[in-house]
Design an enzyme around this catalytic site. Structure first.
Site, PDB file in Angstrom:
ATOM      1  N   TYR A   1      -3.394  -0.063   9.940  1.00 25.71           N
ATOM      2  CA  TYR A   1      -3.245  -0.507   8.544  1.00 25.71           C
ATOM      3  C   TYR A   1      -1.827  -0.198   8.050  1.00 25.71           C
ATOM      4  CZ  TYR A   1      -4.544  -0.707   3.539  1.00 25.71           C
ATOM      5  OH  TYR A   1      -4.622  -0.998   2.194  1.00 25.71           O
TER       6      TYR A   1
ATOM      7  N   SER B   1       0.841  -1.201   0.000  1.00 21.39           N
ATOM      8  CA  SER B   1       0.000   0.000   0.000  1.00 21.39           C
ATOM      9  C   SER B   1       0.871   1.243   0.000  1.00 21.39           C
ATOM     10  CB  SER B   1      -0.869  -0.015   1.275  1.00 21.39           C
ATOM     11  OG  SER B   1      -1.426   1.270   1.527  1.00 21.39           O
TER      12      SER B   1
HETATM   13  C1  GCO Z   1      -6.947   5.194   3.129  1.00 19.87           C
HETATM   14  C2  GCO Z   1      -7.090   4.302   1.919  1.00 19.87           C
HETATM   15  C3  GCO Z   1      -5.743   3.662   1.605  1.00 19.87           C
HETATM   16  C4  GCO Z   1      -5.825   2.991   0.250  1.00 19.87           C
HETATM   17  C5  GCO Z   1      -4.593   2.252  -0.157  1.00 19.87           C
HETATM   18  C6  GCO Z   1      -3.502   3.196  -0.480  1.00 19.87           C
HETATM   19  O1  GCO Z   1      -7.837   5.184   3.985  1.00 19.87           O
HETATM   20  O2  GCO Z   1      -5.915   5.898   3.181  1.00 19.87           O
HETATM   21  O3  GCO Z   1      -8.079   3.317   2.114  1.00 19.87           O
HETATM   22  O4  GCO Z   1      -5.413   2.770   2.615  1.00 19.87           O
HETATM   23  O5  GCO Z   1      -6.881   2.074   0.244  1.00 19.87           O
HETATM   24  O6  GCO Z   1      -4.187   1.317   0.806  1.00 19.87           O
HETATM   25  O7  GCO Z   1      -2.395   2.445  -0.944  1.00 19.87           O
END
Ligand code: GCO
Length: 264
Positions: free
Chosen positions: A160, A147
């Site tokens: 995340y 990501s």
């Molecule tokens: C967020 C997004 C990101 C994208 C992606 C970027 O909330 O910033 O959901 O997480 O989905 O992962 O690479």
């Protein structure tokens, strides 16, 4: 250069979380390049069946397997079923993932652990068991879906980012340990794409929607089909000497510090 380099005919590809979104777009690309598709999800059998029907409507040979990628016993059972019913897995795309958007100071520990479990631990679980046959067959391709958050932080996505940052390093360590077996392990880092996962921050008028369009040199959200080429490349002969690389498909976000909102 021959297009044979990108031909996946005769290969079996497992894409976790391939009933929708980015997983479906990448799986479709692999299938159209000739791969036999193993479609995975954990929500409902109906969703898996619908996805398999969609792939088959494109002329892709597809098989559905419902299992929870965080449950090691379920993964082992599913991989045995896949081996028996379809064949050995040549290409593994660890795509299944979740996100929870909460300021870190407000985030429940259980929620933090759930995000890390799905986004970081499950790629380890699935890869650990798939790689055994790849090692014995002396060939394999593993692609971990990283990501922007493998490189950058952002408010409210700390769990995340921690998971996806870890997944980048896990990718590099898998490459380090398994390259000697002719197994190439790499990552794809999607930028901001128009999917159900980003729908809440993409609604018209949402400040983040305008921010991303301004922050992305390509000045738009990505289309999931934009990821198919990167997935085919990292699954094919064309990447046989590419190891531990995270290929960002991001419209240029990581290339720039951005620009003032009033600048074109
Ligand atoms: C967020 C997004 C990101 C994208 C992606 C970027 O909330 O910033 O959901 O997480 O989905 O992962 O690479």
């Amino acid at each position: 250069m021959s297009t044979e380099l990108f031909n996946l005919k005769g290969k079996v590809a497992l894409v976790t979380g391939s009933t929708h979104g980015l997983g479906m777009a990448m799986a479709k690309g692999l299938g159209l390049a000739g791969a036999k598709l193993i479609v995975n999800g954990n929500s409902s059998q109906a969703k898996i069946d619908d996805a398999v029907a969609f792939y088959k409507s494109l002329g892709i040979d597809a098989y559905g397997f419902k299992f929870n990628v965080t449950d090691e016993e379920a993964v082992i059972k599913a991989l045995n079923d896949i081996q028996a019913k379809v064949g050995a897995i040549d290409i593994l795309v660890n795509n299944a993932g979740i996100i929870k958007r909460t300021p870190l100071e407000d985030m429940e520990v259980e929620d933090f652990k759930e995000v890390v479990n799905v986004d970081l631990v499950s790629p380890f679980i699935v890869s650990k068991h798939v790689v055994k046959t790849m090692i014995s067959r002396k060939q394999g391709k593993i692609i971990n879906i990283c990501s922007m958050m493998s490189e950058l932080g952002r408010n409210t996505v700390g769990a995340y980012a921690a998971a996806k940052g870890g997944l980048k390093m896990l990718t590099q360590n898998m490459a380090t340990e398994w390259a000697k077996h002719n197994i190439q392990v790499n990552g794809i880092g999607p930028g901001y794409f128009a999917t159900s996962q980003t729908a809440p921050i993409r609604v018209e008028g949402h400040p983040f929607n305008e921010f991303i369009v301004n922050r992305t040199p390509a000045a738009k959200w990505g289309d999931p089909d934009d990821l198919a080429g990167a997935a085919v490349f990292l699954s094919s002969k064309a990447s046989d000497f590419v190891n531990g690389h995270i290929l960002y498909v991001d419209g240029g976000i990581l290339a720039t510090i951005g620009k003032p909102s009033n600048e074109k």
